[in-house]
Design an enzyme around this catalytic site. Structure first.
Site, PDB file in Angstrom:
ATOM      1  N   SER A  77      53.486 -52.740   4.709  1.00 55.02           N
ATOM      2  CA  SER A  77      53.049 -52.065   5.931  1.00 55.02           C
ATOM      3  C   SER A  77      54.207 -51.314   6.584  1.00 55.02           C
ATOM      4  O   SER A  77      54.042 -50.178   7.046  1.00 55.02           O
ATOM      5  CB  SER A  77      52.466 -53.093   6.916  1.00 55.02           C
ATOM      6  OG  SER A  77      52.149 -52.492   8.143  1.00 55.02           O
ATOM      7  N   ARG A 137      60.469 -72.130  13.629  1.00 51.43           N
ATOM      8  CA  ARG A 137      59.717 -71.951  12.391  1.00 51.43           C
ATOM      9  C   ARG A 137      60.619 -72.110  11.181  1.00 51.43           C
ATOM     10  O   ARG A 137      61.704 -71.562  11.122  1.00 51.43           O
ATOM     11  CB  ARG A 137      59.090 -70.549  12.398  1.00 51.43           C
ATOM     12  CG  ARG A 137      58.070 -70.318  11.316  1.00 51.43           C
ATOM     13  CD  ARG A 137      57.480 -68.944  11.525  1.00 51.43           C
ATOM     14  NE  ARG A 137      56.503 -68.619  10.526  1.00 51.43           N
ATOM     15  CZ  ARG A 137      55.967 -67.417  10.399  1.00 51.43           C
ATOM     16  NH1 ARG A 137      56.328 -66.459  11.216  1.00 51.43           N
ATOM     17  NH2 ARG A 137      55.072 -67.176   9.473  1.00 51.43           N
ATOM     18  N   GLY A 161      60.710 -62.007  16.643  1.00 52.50           N
ATOM     19  CA  GLY A 161      60.380 -61.005  15.637  1.00 52.50           C
ATOM     20  C   GLY A 161      61.065 -61.235  14.299  1.00 52.50           C
ATOM     21  O   GLY A 161      61.404 -60.271  13.597  1.00 52.50           O
ATOM     22  N   GLU A 162      61.237 -62.484  13.909  1.00 54.22           N
ATOM     23  CA  GLU A 162      61.975 -62.761  12.669  1.00 54.22           C
ATOM     24  C   GLU A 162      61.246 -62.248  11.437  1.00 54.22           C
ATOM     25  O   GLU A 162      61.875 -61.780  10.493  1.00 54.22           O
ATOM     26  CB  GLU A 162      62.250 -64.270  12.524  1.00 54.22           C
ATOM     27  CG  GLU A 162      63.092 -64.579  11.306  1.00 54.22           C
ATOM     28  CD  GLU A 162      63.805 -65.917  11.377  1.00 54.22           C
ATOM     29  OE1 GLU A 162      64.306 -66.362  10.340  1.00 54.22           O
ATOM     30  OE2 GLU A 162      63.861 -66.497  12.474  1.00 54.22           O
ATOM     31  N   ARG A 163      59.905 -62.312  11.425  1.00 51.54           N
ATOM     32  CA  ARG A 163      59.169 -61.803  10.257  1.00 51.54           C
ATOM     33  C   ARG A 163      59.395 -60.307  10.104  1.00 51.54           C
ATOM     34  O   ARG A 163      59.585 -59.804   8.989  1.00 51.54           O
ATOM     35  CB  ARG A 163      57.677 -62.099  10.401  1.00 51.54           C
ATOM     36  CG  ARG A 163      57.316 -63.572  10.222  1.00 51.54           C
ATOM     37  CD  ARG A 163      55.827 -63.792  10.314  1.00 51.54           C
ATOM     38  NE  ARG A 163      55.105 -63.189   9.214  1.00 51.54           N
ATOM     39  CZ  ARG A 163      54.355 -62.100   9.291  1.00 51.54           C
ATOM     40  NH1 ARG A 163      54.227 -61.449  10.435  1.00 51.54           N
ATOM     41  NH2 ARG A 163      53.738 -61.629   8.228  1.00 51.54           N
ATOM     42  N   LEU A 198      56.084 -50.946  14.242  1.00 49.48           N
ATOM     43  CA  LEU A 198      55.246 -50.539  15.373  1.00 49.48           C
ATOM     44  C   LEU A 198      55.586 -51.292  16.661  1.00 49.48           C
ATOM     45  O   LEU A 198      55.207 -50.867  17.736  1.00 49.48           O
ATOM     46  CB  LEU A 198      53.766 -50.755  15.036  1.00 49.48           C
ATOM     47  CG  LEU A 198      53.249 -50.011  13.794  1.00 49.48           C
ATOM     48  CD1 LEU A 198      51.760 -50.276  13.596  1.00 49.48           C
ATOM     49  CD2 LEU A 198      53.517 -48.517  13.923  1.00 49.48           C
ATOM     50  N   GLN A 199      56.274 -52.414  16.540  1.00 46.93           N
ATOM     51  CA  GLN A 199      56.648 -53.198  17.722  1.00 46.93           C
ATOM     52  C   GLN A 199      58.087 -53.643  17.571  1.00 46.93           C
ATOM     53  O   GLN A 199      58.452 -54.257  16.566  1.00 46.93           O
ATOM     54  CB  GLN A 199      55.737 -54.413  17.883  1.00 46.93           C
ATOM     55  CG  GLN A 199      56.030 -55.228  19.138  1.00 46.93           C
ATOM     56  CD  GLN A 199      55.086 -56.405  19.289  1.00 46.93           C
ATOM     57  OE1 GLN A 199      54.325 -56.718  18.378  1.00 46.93           O
ATOM     58  NE2 GLN A 199      55.148 -57.073  20.432  1.00 46.93           N
ATOM     59  N   ARG A 250      51.263 -66.722  18.135  1.00 51.58           N
ATOM     60  CA  ARG A 250      50.879 -66.123  16.856  1.00 51.58           C
ATOM     61  C   ARG A 250      50.256 -67.155  15.913  1.00 51.58           C
ATOM     62  O   ARG A 250      49.921 -66.836  14.778  1.00 51.58           O
ATOM     63  CB  ARG A 250      52.106 -65.488  16.178  1.00 51.58           C
ATOM     64  CG  ARG A 250      52.669 -64.308  16.928  1.00 51.58           C
ATOM     65  CD  ARG A 250      53.923 -63.786  16.239  1.00 51.58           C
ATOM     66  NE  ARG A 250      54.518 -62.699  16.997  1.00 51.58           N
ATOM     67  CZ  ARG A 250      54.154 -61.423  16.902  1.00 51.58           C
ATOM     68  NH1 ARG A 250      53.200 -61.083  16.067  1.00 51.58           N
ATOM     69  NH2 ARG A 250      54.746 -60.499  17.632  1.00 51.58           N
ATOM     70  N   ASN A 309      55.871 -67.985  18.628  1.00 50.35           N
ATOM     71  CA  ASN A 309      55.284 -68.562  17.427  1.00 50.35           C
ATOM     72  C   ASN A 309      53.966 -69.258  17.713  1.00 50.35           C
ATOM     73  O   ASN A 309      53.034 -69.201  16.911  1.00 50.35           O
ATOM     74  CB  ASN A 309      56.275 -69.541  16.784  1.00 50.35           C
ATOM     75  CG  ASN A 309      57.328 -68.841  15.939  1.00 50.35           C
ATOM     76  OD1 ASN A 309      57.037 -68.338  14.867  1.00 50.35           O
ATOM     77  ND2 ASN A 309      58.541 -68.780  16.442  1.00 50.35           N
TER      78      ASN A 309
END
Length: 310
Positions: A65, A51, A89-91, A72-73, A127, A124
Site C-alpha cells: 500500500s 506490542r 506508528g511502528e507498523r 497517508l498518516q 487499533r 495499540n
C-alpha cells in the site's frame, strides 16, 4: 473484551492533536505545518512499545500500500540526542523501511517517558492490535515504572479498574500458557480459570486439554474444578497414610532387620499399618518364614513385642 476507541481516556486526538485524517494527508503532501519529513534511518523504535508480535502478512500488505499510495498518516516521534524515537506508528515505520523509503512524514512532539508509554498503549488498544498478554505487560509496566495505581491506569486508559486487575493477573500464568494466550490458541475466558492452579505443569496440562478438546470457558472452569478436587482428595489420602515415624518405630525396624537378616520397613498409618520384609530368592523367603515361625514359638530365644507383628 471491547477494544474499540470509545471511552479510552482522553484518546490519541487529545494526547497528540494532529487534526483530521484529510488534514493530515494534505499536510504531508505540502510538507509544511506541524508535520516534518524525517529520515527513516534516523528513527529508533519506541522503548515503551507494548506490542511484541507483528503480523507478517498484514505488514507486507501495508508495504504494498505504501509503495502504491505513500504514507497517508504521519507517524509521531520525539527528538533525541541521536535523532528521533518513535512514539506511535511502528507498523508504518517498519513498512516504510521494507518499502525502501528514505524519509517519512512525522509529527515531532515533546513528550515524557510516561506520556510516550501511555500514547503507545492507547494507540495499540484503539487499533485492537495488542494480544491480552502484551496488554497485561503494558499495564504492569505503567504501574511499576511510573508508580501508577490500578485506578490511575484505568482512568488514563478509559477502562474499569477490575478489567485492569484481571488482565494483569494473566501474567501469573506459566510462560507456556501465556504463549498460548498470545498466539490466540487460548482465549482469556479459557485461560482465566487456570490461574487457580498453583502448579505450573498442571496449568499447562489443563491448557493443552482445553485446546485439544475445544472446551468453552465454562467447560474450562469445570475442568479446573475437577482437577482441584482430585488434587485435594489425593493430598488428603496421602496425609492419612503418611507415616508418623518415631524412635520406637525405628528401633523396631532395627530389631527386625537383625533378627531376619534383611531390609524391613514399618509403615504406620492412621487406620492400619504395614511391615514390609524384603527377600531376594526362594531360599531367602523360606529362611525368613522359618525365622518368623521360630519367633512365634513360646520357647523362641528371641522375642519381638507382639504388637509389632501385625
Amino acid at each position: 473484551m471491547n477494544k474499540g476507541g470509545r471511552g479510552l481516556g482522553r484518546g490519541l486526538d487529545a494526547l497528540i492533536p494532529m487534526g483530521g485524517a484529510s488534514h493530515q494527508v494534505e499536510t504531508v503532501q505540502k510538507k509544511n505545518g506541524a508535520t516534518d519529513w524525517v529520515m527513516v534511518k534516523d528513527i529508533v523504535a519506541n522503548q515503551f512499545q507494548p506490542r511484541r508480535l507483528f503480523d507478517e502478512d498484514a505488514l507486507n500488505e501495508l508495504v504494498q500500500s505504501i509503495r502504491q499510495y505513500g504514507i497517508l498518516q504521519p507517524i509521531v516521534v520525539r527528538k533525541t540526542m541521536q535523532g528521533f524515537e518513535l512514539v506511535a506508528g511502528e507498523r508504518r515505520w517498519r513498512a516504510s523501511q521494507r518499502a525502501g523509503l528514505k524519509e517519512i512524514p512525522a509529527v515531532v512532539k515533546e513528550l515524557t517517558d510516561g506520556e510516550m508509554m501511555e500514547i503507545a498503549l492507547i494507540e495499540n488498544i484503539q487499533r485492537e492490535s495488542l494480544n491480552p498478554i502484551e496488554e497485561a505487560a503494558a499495564y504492569r509496566r505503567l504501574m511499576e515504572e511510573f508508580g501508577l495505581t490500578q485506578e490511575e491506569v484505568a482512568r488514563k486508559i478509559g477502562r474499569s479498574r477490575s478489567l485492569i486487575a484481571n488482565t494483569v493477573r494473566m501474567l501469573n500464568l506459566s510462560p507456556d500458557v501465556q504463549d498460548h494466550v498470545s498466539r490466540g490458541t487460548l482465549s482469556m475466558g479459557q485461560a482465566r480459570p487456570l490461574l487457580t492452579l498453583e502448579d505450573r505443569e498442571v496449568q499447562l496440562e489443563a491448557a493443552e486439554t482445553i485446546i485439544a478438546e475445544g472446551l468453552s470457558s465454562r467447560d474450562a472452569e469445570e475442568l479446573v474444578k475437577r482437577i482441584i478436587k482430585g488434587v485435594g482428595e489425593k493430598n488428603r489420602a496421602k496425609k492419612e497414610v503418611e507415616p508418623i515415624r518415631g524412635v520406637f518405630v525405628e528401633e523396631a525396624e532395627d530389631q527386625l532387620k537383625m533378627v531376619l537378616g534383611t531390609q524391613v520397613k514399618i509403615k504406620p498409618g492412621k487406620l492400619k499399618s504395614r511391615i514390609e520384609i524384603e527377600f531376594y530368592s526362594q531360599d531367602d523367603l523360606e529362611r525368613i518364614i522359618e525365622t518368623l515361625t521360630q519367633m512365634m514359638q513360646p520357647t523362641a530365644g528371641v522375642r519381638v513385642p507382639g504388637q509389632l507383628i501385625v
